[in-house]
Design an enzyme around this catalytic site. Structure first.
Site, mmCIF file in Angstrom:
data_model
loop_
_atom_site.group_PDB
_atom_site.id
_atom_site.type_symbol
_atom_site.label_atom_id
_atom_site.label_comp_id
_atom_site.label_asym_id
_atom_site.label_seq_id
_atom_site.Cartn_x
_atom_site.Cartn_y
_atom_site.Cartn_z
ATOM 1 N N ASP A 1 0.837 -1.204 0.000
ATOM 2 C CA ASP A 1 0.000 0.000 0.000
ATOM 3 C C ASP A 1 0.870 1.252 0.000
ATOM 4 O OD1 ASP A 1 -2.858 1.224 0.710
ATOM 5 O OD2 ASP A 1 -1.353 2.278 1.904
ATOM 6 N N TYR B 1 3.148 9.916 -0.731
ATOM 7 C CA TYR B 1 4.227 9.350 0.096
ATOM 8 C C TYR B 1 5.602 9.589 -0.547
ATOM 9 C CZ TYR B 1 0.456 6.635 2.391
ATOM 10 O OH TYR B 1 -0.697 6.240 3.038
ATOM 11 N N LYS C 1 -2.706 5.730 -4.298
ATOM 12 C CA LYS C 1 -3.809 6.661 -4.008
ATOM 13 C C LYS C 1 -3.598 7.983 -4.732
ATOM 14 C CE LYS C 1 -3.621 4.766 0.687
ATOM 15 N NZ LYS C 1 -2.192 4.602 0.956
ATOM 16 N N HIS D 1 -7.629 9.459 -1.986
ATOM 17 C CA HIS D 1 -6.953 9.449 -0.693
ATOM 18 C C HIS D 1 -7.818 10.060 0.424
ATOM 19 C CE1 HIS D 1 -2.591 9.264 0.981
ATOM 20 N NE2 HIS D 1 -3.440 9.091 1.948
ATOM 21 N N ILE E 1 -2.816 -3.104 6.945
ATOM 22 C CA ILE E 1 -1.558 -2.789 6.244
ATOM 23 C C ILE E 1 -0.530 -2.174 7.195
ATOM 24 C CG2 ILE E 1 -2.376 -2.612 3.864
ATOM 25 C CD1 ILE E 1 -2.982 0.405 4.462
ATOM 26 N N LYS F 1 2.831 -0.892 8.786
ATOM 27 C CA LYS F 1 4.092 -0.389 8.217
ATOM 28 C C LYS F 1 5.237 -0.707 9.168
ATOM 29 C CE LYS F 1 7.330 3.073 8.513
ATOM 30 N NZ LYS F 1 8.077 3.550 9.702
ATOM 31 N N SER F 2 6.367 -1.078 8.620
ATOM 32 C CA SER F 2 7.594 -1.112 9.408
ATOM 33 C C SER F 2 8.774 -0.970 8.463
ATOM 34 C CB SER F 2 7.746 -2.406 10.196
ATOM 35 O OG SER F 2 8.987 -2.362 10.874
ATOM 36 N N ARG G 1 10.693 -6.602 12.357
ATOM 37 C CA ARG G 1 9.261 -6.323 12.575
ATOM 38 C C ARG G 1 8.444 -6.618 11.322
ATOM 39 N NH1 ARG G 1 9.583 -0.439 15.493
ATOM 40 N NH2 ARG G 1 9.737 -1.133 17.650
ATOM 41 N N ASN H 1 5.346 -9.038 11.856
ATOM 42 C CA ASN H 1 3.968 -8.645 11.540
ATOM 43 C C ASN H 1 3.306 -9.595 10.538
ATOM 44 O OD1 ASN H 1 4.371 -6.512 13.252
ATOM 45 N ND2 ASN H 1 4.663 -4.976 11.635
HETATM 46 N N1 LIG Z 1 -5.244 6.373 3.733
HETATM 47 C C1 LIG Z 1 -4.668 7.151 4.623
HETATM 48 O O1 LIG Z 1 -5.034 8.328 4.801
HETATM 49 C C2 LIG Z 1 -3.545 6.607 5.438
HETATM 50 C C3 LIG Z 1 -3.068 7.322 6.542
HETATM 51 C C4 LIG Z 1 -2.034 6.750 7.301
HETATM 52 C C5 LIG Z 1 -1.510 5.515 6.939
HETATM 53 N N2 LIG Z 1 -1.978 4.851 5.828
HETATM 54 C C6 LIG Z 1 -1.411 3.540 5.412
HETATM 55 O O2 LIG Z 1 -1.440 2.654 6.534
HETATM 56 C C7 LIG Z 1 -0.120 2.157 6.755
HETATM 57 C C8 LIG Z 1 0.092 1.849 8.215
HETATM 58 O O3 LIG Z 1 -0.164 2.977 9.035
HETATM 59 P P1 LIG Z 1 0.985 3.785 9.802
HETATM 60 O O4 LIG Z 1 2.245 3.655 9.065
HETATM 61 O O5 LIG Z 1 0.446 5.150 10.040
HETATM 62 O O6 LIG Z 1 1.047 3.118 11.243
HETATM 63 P P2 LIG Z 1 1.134 1.638 11.876
HETATM 64 O O7 LIG Z 1 1.322 0.606 10.832
HETATM 65 O O8 LIG Z 1 0.000 1.541 12.811
HETATM 66 O O9 LIG Z 1 2.450 1.768 12.765
HETATM 67 C C9 LIG Z 1 3.718 1.959 12.213
HETATM 68 C C10 LIG Z 1 4.663 2.268 13.356
HETATM 69 O O10 LIG Z 1 4.688 1.147 14.248
HETATM 70 C C11 LIG Z 1 6.008 0.630 14.351
HETATM 71 N N3 LIG Z 1 5.898 -0.853 14.309
HETATM 72 C C12 LIG Z 1 5.657 -1.632 13.242
HETATM 73 N N4 LIG Z 1 5.632 -2.922 13.584
HETATM 74 C C13 LIG Z 1 5.866 -2.962 14.917
HETATM 75 C C14 LIG Z 1 5.966 -4.034 15.837
HETATM 76 N N5 LIG Z 1 5.826 -5.293 15.463
HETATM 77 N N6 LIG Z 1 6.211 -3.706 17.139
HETATM 78 C C15 LIG Z 1 6.367 -2.422 17.533
HETATM 79 N N7 LIG Z 1 6.268 -1.371 16.696
HETATM 80 C C16 LIG Z 1 6.028 -1.633 15.398
HETATM 81 C C17 LIG Z 1 6.766 1.162 13.147
HETATM 82 O O11 LIG Z 1 8.127 1.336 13.465
HETATM 83 P P3 LIG Z 1 9.356 0.965 12.460
HETATM 84 O O12 LIG Z 1 8.961 1.345 11.073
HETATM 85 O O13 LIG Z 1 10.453 1.818 13.016
HETATM 86 O O14 LIG Z 1 9.619 -0.505 12.622
HETATM 87 C C18 LIG Z 1 6.080 2.501 12.916
HETATM 88 O O15 LIG Z 1 6.625 3.489 13.772
HETATM 89 C C19 LIG Z 1 0.778 3.298 6.222
HETATM 90 O O16 LIG Z 1 2.112 2.884 6.016
HETATM 91 C C20 LIG Z 1 0.037 3.636 4.950
HETATM 92 O O17 LIG Z 1 0.324 2.676 3.943
HETATM 93 C C21 LIG Z 1 -2.987 5.383 5.092
#
Ligand SMILES: NC(=O)c1ccc[n+]([C@@H]2O[C@H](COP(=O)([O-])OP(=O)(O)OC[C@H]3O[C@@H](n4cnc5c(N)ncnc54)[C@H](OP(=O)(O)O)[C@@H]3O)[C@@H](O)[C@H]2O)c1
Length: 276
Positions: free
Chosen positions: A47, A52, A77, A110, A231, A233-234, A239, A243
């Site tokens: 995704d 981005y 998006k 988006h 989805i 992110k890491s 991780r 995940n």
């Molecule tokens: N449509 C939209 O408006 C929108 C908005 C926001 C996000 N998104 C999508 O959703 C995806 C995920 O959301 P997000 O990136 O905001 O947040 P998330 O996936 O909830 O969290 C990512 C954060 O958690 C950490 N993390 C990942 N796996 C972990 C684990 N097993 N243990 C501890 N910490 C962990 C990551 O650190 P590290 O990377 O340092 O490992 C990063 O800081 C985005 O990448 C994007 O593709 C879409």
């Protein structure tokens, strides 16, 4: 229980892996590495988004992974500034060029940006691209019921997916119920609450201990068992792998309820009615 990653059916006859890999806040260079690691780990859904700034890195990562494009479910998006019929068609070409592909599996609007009032024209451009076979499934992100109602009323085409902020302390129950009623797949963004305080909640820590899993894995299981696409992110290889290891255990009904009870209306991102 089977360890096989699960798939979800869309209302348009297509299917997608339930667990994917998000790449927000990873730059172009590191996105290529992260995507390559994710695909080698077993993820088959990525995704990204034009905003981005890493579509090229995602395309490079796909190319480097050796996994066939046809095996990958790729989402990008359309950014807010590009909403409108002609501007959508143009922005889509640019995304494809950066991604190094000739189609995407899922293209999302988006944000609705209702003050611009262009999401209907944007949607019509999406439908044209879908009819041309260049978008396999059309969807939206951050849409509220009023925006979805309008798309349906004006075009009769229901999005396959609405990607929304969703984590155990922000469960979006009304929107999820709307999706269920209309056959829209719910896709959770920031599913781990961006790796913040959520993962320290005592109930999660206890469940993680009981299952011999991490708090993040328990949260991902919660999303999967609710039937959401998810989805995480890491940028950290260990991780990224952790995940993905969420298909070999299950939460019982009491555990699901305990996680549902974390609901706190804790929105992290902007309200979709307000973002311009
Ligand atoms: N449509 C939209 O408006 C929108 C908005 C926001 C996000 N998104 C999508 O959703 C995806 C995920 O959301 P997000 O990136 O905001 O947040 P998330 O996936 O909830 O969290 C990512 C954060 O958690 C950490 N993390 C990942 N796996 C972990 C684990 N097993 N243990 C501890 N910490 C962990 C990551 O650190 P590290 O990377 O340092 O490992 C990063 O800081 C985005 O990448 C994007 O593709 C879409």
């Amino acid at each position: 229980m089977s360890d096989t990653p699960t798939q979800l059916d869309f209302n348009d006859g297509k299917r997608a892996p339930q667990l994917g890999f998000g790449v927000w806040q990873i730059d172009d260079v590191h996105a290529a590495e992260a995507v390559e690691t994710a695909l080698q780990t077993g993820y088959r859904s990525i995704d990204t988004a034009a905003i981005y700034g890493n579509e090229k890195g995602v395309g490079d990562g796909i190319a480097r992974s050796g996994v066939a494009r046809s095996e990958i479910f790729l989402t990008t998006k359309l950014w807010n500034a590009d909403q409108g019929y002609d501007s959508t068609l143009k922005a889509f070409e640019q995304s494809l060029r950066r991604l190094g592909t000739d189609y995407v599996d899922l293209y999302l609007i988006h944000w609705p940006t209702p003050a611009k009032d262009r999401y209907l024209d944007t949607w019509k451009a999406f439908l044209r691209l879908r009819d041309e076979g260049r978008i396999r499934s059309v969807g939206v992100s951050n849409f509220q019921p009023a925006h979805l109602d309008r798309l349906l009323a004006e075009t009769g085409v229901t999005p396959a997916v609405n990607q929304i902020e969703l984590h155990p302390d922000f469960g979006q129950r009304e929107l999820v119920a709307y999706h269920a009623q209309h056959g829209i797949v719910t896709e959770s963004w920031s599913p781990l609450g961006q790796g913040g305080e959520l993962l320290q909640q005592p109930v999660l820590v206890e469940l993680a201990k009981r299952h011999g899993k991490s708090a993040a894995q328990v949260v991902l299981r919660w999303h999967l068992q609710h039937g959401y696409m998810v989805i995480p992110k890491s940028q950290t290889p260990s991780r990224i792998r952790e995940n993905f290891e969420v298909f070999d255990f299950a939460l019982d009904a009491a555990a699901m309820q305990a996680l549902d009870a974390l609901e706190a209306g804790h929105r992290i991102g902007p309200h979709p009615d307000q973002l311009q």
